[in-house]
Design a protein around this motif. Structure first.
Motif, mmCIF file in Angstrom:
data_model
loop_
_atom_site.group_PDB
_atom_site.id
_atom_site.type_symbol
_atom_site.label_atom_id
_atom_site.label_comp_id
_atom_site.label_asym_id
_atom_site.label_seq_id
_atom_site.Cartn_x
_atom_site.Cartn_y
_atom_site.Cartn_z
ATOM 1 N N SER A 179 0.823 -1.209 0.000
ATOM 2 C CA SER A 179 0.000 0.000 0.000
ATOM 3 C C SER A 179 0.857 1.259 0.000
ATOM 4 O O SER A 179 0.610 2.196 -0.768
ATOM 5 C CB SER A 179 -0.923 -0.015 1.225
ATOM 6 O OG SER A 179 -1.706 1.149 1.279
ATOM 7 N N HIS A 200 2.711 1.574 -3.408
ATOM 8 C CA HIS A 200 1.785 1.905 -4.485
ATOM 9 C C HIS A 200 1.321 3.356 -4.379
ATOM 10 O O HIS A 200 1.186 4.046 -5.400
ATOM 11 C CB HIS A 200 0.585 0.963 -4.460
ATOM 12 C CG HIS A 200 -0.399 1.221 -5.554
ATOM 13 N ND1 HIS A 200 -1.520 2.010 -5.378
ATOM 14 C CD2 HIS A 200 -0.416 0.824 -6.847
ATOM 15 C CE1 HIS A 200 -2.195 2.074 -6.503
ATOM 16 N NE2 HIS A 200 -1.548 1.367 -7.412
ATOM 17 N N ASP A 201 1.074 3.831 -3.164
ATOM 18 C CA ASP A 201 0.684 5.236 -3.000
ATOM 19 C C ASP A 201 1.797 6.165 -3.479
ATOM 20 O O ASP A 201 1.540 7.178 -4.138
ATOM 21 C CB ASP A 201 0.362 5.517 -1.530
ATOM 22 C CG ASP A 201 -0.978 4.936 -1.107
ATOM 23 O OD1 ASP A 201 -1.764 4.560 -1.999
ATOM 24 O OD2 ASP A 201 -1.223 4.847 0.108
ATOM 25 N N SER A 223 1.909 6.205 -7.219
ATOM 26 C CA SER A 223 0.738 6.867 -7.823
ATOM 27 C C SER A 223 0.752 8.376 -7.633
ATOM 28 O O SER A 223 -0.017 9.076 -8.292
ATOM 29 C CB SER A 223 -0.556 6.292 -7.227
ATOM 30 O OG SER A 223 -0.623 4.891 -7.406
ATOM 31 N N ARG A 224 1.596 8.875 -6.727
ATOM 32 C CA ARG A 224 1.586 10.303 -6.412
ATOM 33 C C ARG A 224 2.840 11.009 -6.918
ATOM 34 O O ARG A 224 3.331 11.944 -6.303
ATOM 35 C CB ARG A 224 1.453 10.488 -4.899
ATOM 36 C CG ARG A 224 0.108 9.999 -4.370
ATOM 37 C CD ARG A 224 0.019 10.106 -2.867
ATOM 38 N NE ARG A 224 -1.253 9.601 -2.376
ATOM 39 C CZ ARG A 224 -1.584 9.507 -1.092
ATOM 40 N NH1 ARG A 224 -0.713 9.905 -0.180
ATOM 41 N NH2 ARG A 224 -2.757 9.030 -0.736
#
Length: 251
Positions: free
Chosen positions: A131, A134-135, A138-139
């Protein structure tokens, strides 16, 4: 400096512990004094020479396998967005089931040996790593992505050269959290079914009302978690030395 701070906190906890015993005088089978717990550590060398080594081995292997699996899944979800839409709800659903609830099944499938404990430790830290990474992926700053598109970067080049470096601080945070959760997964596995380890020692001592041994095992587990967390924190400083928290520590 950090080691001194941990030592002072430990001394404060022990002093508070002794003060509670002095004021309320609980029976030793409910709350043994620190001296009795120390005697349990000294008189039972198998706690730290065998059981602690077993639990530490399970924890480290689970941390490594869970971290690798979490990183790979996070990268896969970024490389193939369709997989993210399929797997992310399943990942969230798996967190609705506590490890303790599925531990008997894992012991049944993987046996009473070290394998089931590694799997449980892996499950305990898999989601935080996946998590967090991946965050971070994605940012990524849109300016960097626009710059990559300007130079006609392919999707894999965008991920490898732009998204991954930008996500390393988030990955470091996930690994630091995972270092604390990994011993819990191994311990639960030992509670369900094992022949050695701190969890097994705690279970046997609790059945015999040997509370001092239970506290001794908990003390060893706490020391193990602190050392593992410190080791991961030192390692992650080299992953993203430009992260704000790492810059603050270096100044």
């Amino acid at each position: 400096m950090a080691a001194l701070r941990v030592l002072l906190i430990a001394l404060f906890v022990i002093a508070l512990w002794q003060a509670v015993i002095f004021v309320f005088a609980p029976p030793p089978f409910m709350l043994p004094p620190p001296a009795k717990v120390w005697n349990a550590l000294v008189s039972r060398p198998e706690l730290w020479s065998r059981d602690a080594v077993v639990t530490l081995t399970e924890t480290i292997l689970g941390l490594v396998t869970g971290s690798i699996a979490g990183c790979l899944l996070a990268l896969l979800m970024v490389f193939v967005p369709a997989i993210r839409r399929l797997l992310m709800p399943l990942l969230i659903l798996t967190q609705a089931f506590p490890v303790f609830a599925i531990a008997p099944l894992l012991v049944l499938w993987f046996g009473f040996g070290i394998g089931s404990k590694i799997v449980m430790a892996t499950i305990a830290i898999f989601f935080p790593v996946a998590s967090a990474f991946h965050d971070g992926l994605s940012r990524t700053d849109e300016g960097l992505l626009d710059l990559g598109r300007l130079y006609r970067a392919r999707h894999w080049q965008e991920v490898v050269f732009l998204r991954v470096p930008n996500a390393l601080p988030a990955l470091a945070s996930g690994l630091r959290v995972a270092a604390v959760y990994a011993p819990v997964g191994a311990l639960i596995g030992e509670w369900v079914g094992a022949s050695s380890g701190l969890g097994y020692a705690m279970l046997m001592a609790n059945g015999r009302a040997q509370t001092d041994v239970v506290f001794a095992a908990l003390a060893l587990l706490a020391v193990m978690a602190v050392i593992l967390r410190a080791a991961v924190e030192i390692a992650t400083r080299h992953i993203a030395p430009w992260a704000p928290e790492n810059l603050q520590r270096s100044t």
